[in-house]
Design an enzyme around this catalytic site. Structure first.
Site, PDB file in Angstrom:
ATOM      1  N   GLU A  23      50.968  37.313  41.628  1.00 46.27           N
ATOM      2  CA  GLU A  23      50.755  38.543  42.379  1.00 46.27           C
ATOM      3  C   GLU A  23      51.883  38.816  43.378  1.00 46.27           C
ATOM      4  O   GLU A  23      52.412  39.918  43.446  1.00 46.27           O
ATOM      5  CB  GLU A  23      49.426  38.461  43.144  1.00 46.27           C
ATOM      6  CG  GLU A  23      48.200  38.251  42.280  1.00 46.27           C
ATOM      7  CD  GLU A  23      47.630  39.536  41.716  1.00 46.27           C
ATOM      8  OE1 GLU A  23      48.211  40.601  41.980  1.00 46.27           O
ATOM      9  OE2 GLU A  23      46.608  39.463  41.019  1.00 46.27           O
ATOM     10  N   HIS A  73      52.069  41.596  41.016  1.00 47.28           N
ATOM     11  CA  HIS A  73      51.026  42.485  41.517  1.00 47.28           C
ATOM     12  C   HIS A  73      51.191  43.876  40.914  1.00 47.28           C
ATOM     13  O   HIS A  73      52.306  44.406  40.870  1.00 47.28           O
ATOM     14  CB  HIS A  73      51.137  42.552  43.043  1.00 47.28           C
ATOM     15  CG  HIS A  73      49.928  43.072  43.748  1.00 47.28           C
ATOM     16  ND1 HIS A  73      48.677  42.554  43.564  1.00 47.28           N
ATOM     17  CD2 HIS A  73      49.785  44.065  44.666  1.00 47.28           C
ATOM     18  CE1 HIS A  73      47.813  43.190  44.333  1.00 47.28           C
ATOM     19  NE2 HIS A  73      48.455  44.123  45.008  1.00 47.28           N
ATOM     20  N   SER A 120      43.562  45.379  43.719  1.00 47.96           N
ATOM     21  CA  SER A 120      44.074  44.977  45.024  1.00 47.96           C
ATOM     22  C   SER A 120      43.041  45.308  46.102  1.00 47.96           C
ATOM     23  O   SER A 120      41.920  44.815  46.039  1.00 47.96           O
ATOM     24  CB  SER A 120      45.431  45.632  45.291  1.00 47.96           C
ATOM     25  OG  SER A 120      46.095  45.026  46.376  1.00 47.96           O
TER      26      SER A 120
END
Length: 500
Positions: free
Chosen positions: A328, A420, A203
């Protein structure tokens, strides 16, 4: 190396350039797979007082032996983070630390067979949250497989990335650089090879390692990059300055180090949270321009965007593994799935910014996802817009540079799609850690963790992950699922968005 045993375990001491540190073995030192942990070693002076908005200053030497038995203070305060990764906050001022996990805590000669490859992990959290103290980031599995692992901390939010008229910009980036310099100068004392350092992150951490890949000033500090769901920022200097000035106005102080230093940390965090609140207008701005508190193209440390730097050949000698999960940010719409089923897919996608010309080709290229309803195709488009289109563009501008591409497609047993962060415990091979089920569901497949982790170890060790390199002709993509496969053009679904 010095070892001492007590009733509760065996300590181990190592000499760094700043002084001696005491870590601890996890298990018997002579047992197969055992490793030692050195936690909370400061690589910089505490960023408080006159150093609060300054570039990081290397930690001054200390006398005697410094305990490295507990995680150091974190830049994240109170809040346990914004993701489902367990990332605890630790109070204190000395927030710039490294954690070293090693199976062989003894000095080696770089470049020899005894020197082990090194993984340096930069945590995510949107550049304003996250913690290197997560149990998921423990390097035990990498140690078992012969890789020394280091997790690093850095200043977050405004302290790390906010514009101040008379302060160095990109202070958080400068923290990454100093941490990597610490690794270069000290990791041989822990059994690691400073000539074989792979930087990795997820991320914001994935964005961090891509930023470093495109930075001329960082090239000598690492040798490979593994970017997981990289959230690149490349904030323009105008946007950064506008945000900094507006925050100072809201605080009633001058946008200077002297003015902002009058504000307690809690007030800065309060102002930061208000300024980055993602209401409807803020959400649209974030989609269009990304987050505001991120690495900035400052014309100095970061002279150009990461994409432009990679296109110019910066980092072309560094092998790169890059990928993302399939969905995600589909969690954004998960709770509203029943309501959204009455909203036409084309209307929803247009509201999210889908170009009119791309609408039909996109729906055709993602027909399998569209068949699952408006919420799922909206989540896939949001994922593509924020992560997967930039991934494909970066791979394209890298041209012939050594690059390997993957997708993580295994659907979480909790959410029903690959959301995610779900891939992180597979990368670290820590499916037996805490808080796995809320993210991955019950009984996530160990075989998949074996595959993901093995490829990471292979890349860190050899510079190749074990599947064909990406070329524009073949576009080989490893798809992590049950079973795992390698396909041609695994990101074909985003190509209708690349024409603009």
């Amino acid at each position: 190396m010095t070892q001492t045993s007590t009733g509760t375990g065996t300590f181990v001491e190592v000499d760094t350039r700043a002084g001696r540190v005491r870590g601890a073995w996890r298990g018997r030192p002579d047992a197969p797979g055992t490793s030692a942990a050195f936690l909370g070693i400061p690589f910089a002076e505490p960023p408080v007082g006159v150093l609060r908005f300054a570039a990081p200053v290397p930690k001054a030497p200390w006398e005697g032996v410094r305990d490295a038995l507990e995680y150091g203070a974190t830049a994240q305060r109170g809040d346990p983070g914004v993701t489902l990764i367990p990332e605890p906050s630790v109070p204190g001022d000395s927030t710039l630390n490294v954690n070293v996990f090693t199976p062989r805590p003894e000095r080696v000669e770089p470049g020899t067979d005894e020197a082990l490859p090194v993984l340096v992990w930069i945590h995510g959290g949107g550049y304003f949250a996250g913690s290197p103290a997560s149990p998921w980031y423990d390097g035990a599995a990498f140690n078992r497989d012969g890789v020394v692992t280091v997790s690093v901390s850095y200043r977050l939010g405004f302290d790390g990335f906010g514009w101040i008229s008379d302060a160095p910009q990109n202070r958080g980036v400068r923290d990454w650089l100093l941490a990597l310099e610490w690794v270069r100068d000290n990791i041989a004392a822990f059994g690691g090879d400073p000539d074989r350092v792979t930087i990795a992150g997820q991320s914001a951490g994935g964005g961090a390692v891509l930023t470093l890949l495109g930075m001329d000033a960082a090239q000598h500090l690492f040798h490979g990059v593994y970017a997981i769901s990289g959230a690149l920022a490349d904030v323009t200097p105008e946007r950064s300055e506008k945000f900094g000035r507006e925050l100072a106005v809201a605080a009633g102080v001058e946008p200077t180090r002297a003015g902002l230093s009058t504000l307690p940390e809690e007030r800065i965090l309060e102002l930061q949270k208000t300024a980055t609140d993602l209401g409807a207008e803020g959400f649209e701005d974030m989609l269009e321009n990304g987050l505001a508190l991120c690495p900035t193209v400052d014309g100095d440390l970061i002279p150009r965007s990461t994409s432009d730097s990679l296109a110019a050949g910066v980092g072309a000698d560094k092998p790169l593994v890059i990928g993302a999960t399939d969905d995600e940010f589909s969690m954004v719409f998960a709770d509203a799935e029943k309501k959204l089923r009455w909203i036409p897919k084309s209307f929803m996608l247009r509201k999210l910014g889908m170009p009119r010309a791309a609408l039909k080709p996109y729906l055709a290229a993602n027909a399998d996802v569209a068949a699952k309803g408006t919420a799922r195709i909206a989540g896939r488009f949001l994922t593509d817009r924020m992560f997967r289109t930039s991934l494909v563009r970066l791979v394209q501008v890298r041209d012939d540079a050594p690059t390997w591409v993957y997708r993580f497609s295994w659907p979480s047993g909790t959410f029903g799609f690959a959301e995610h962060c779900v891939d992180v415990p597979f990368f670290f091979d820590c499916l037996d850690s805490i808080a796995i089920e809320p993210l991955a569901g019950p009984n996530p497949p160990q075989q998949l963790a074996d595959e993901v982790h093995r490829a990471a170890v292979t890349f860190i060790t050899t510079g190749e992950p074990g599947w064909p390199r990406y070329t524009d002709a073949a576009r080989a993509t490893r798809v992590y699922d049950t079973p795992t496969t390698t396909v041609t053009d695994g990101y074909a679904g985003v190509r209708p968005l690349l024409a603009g």
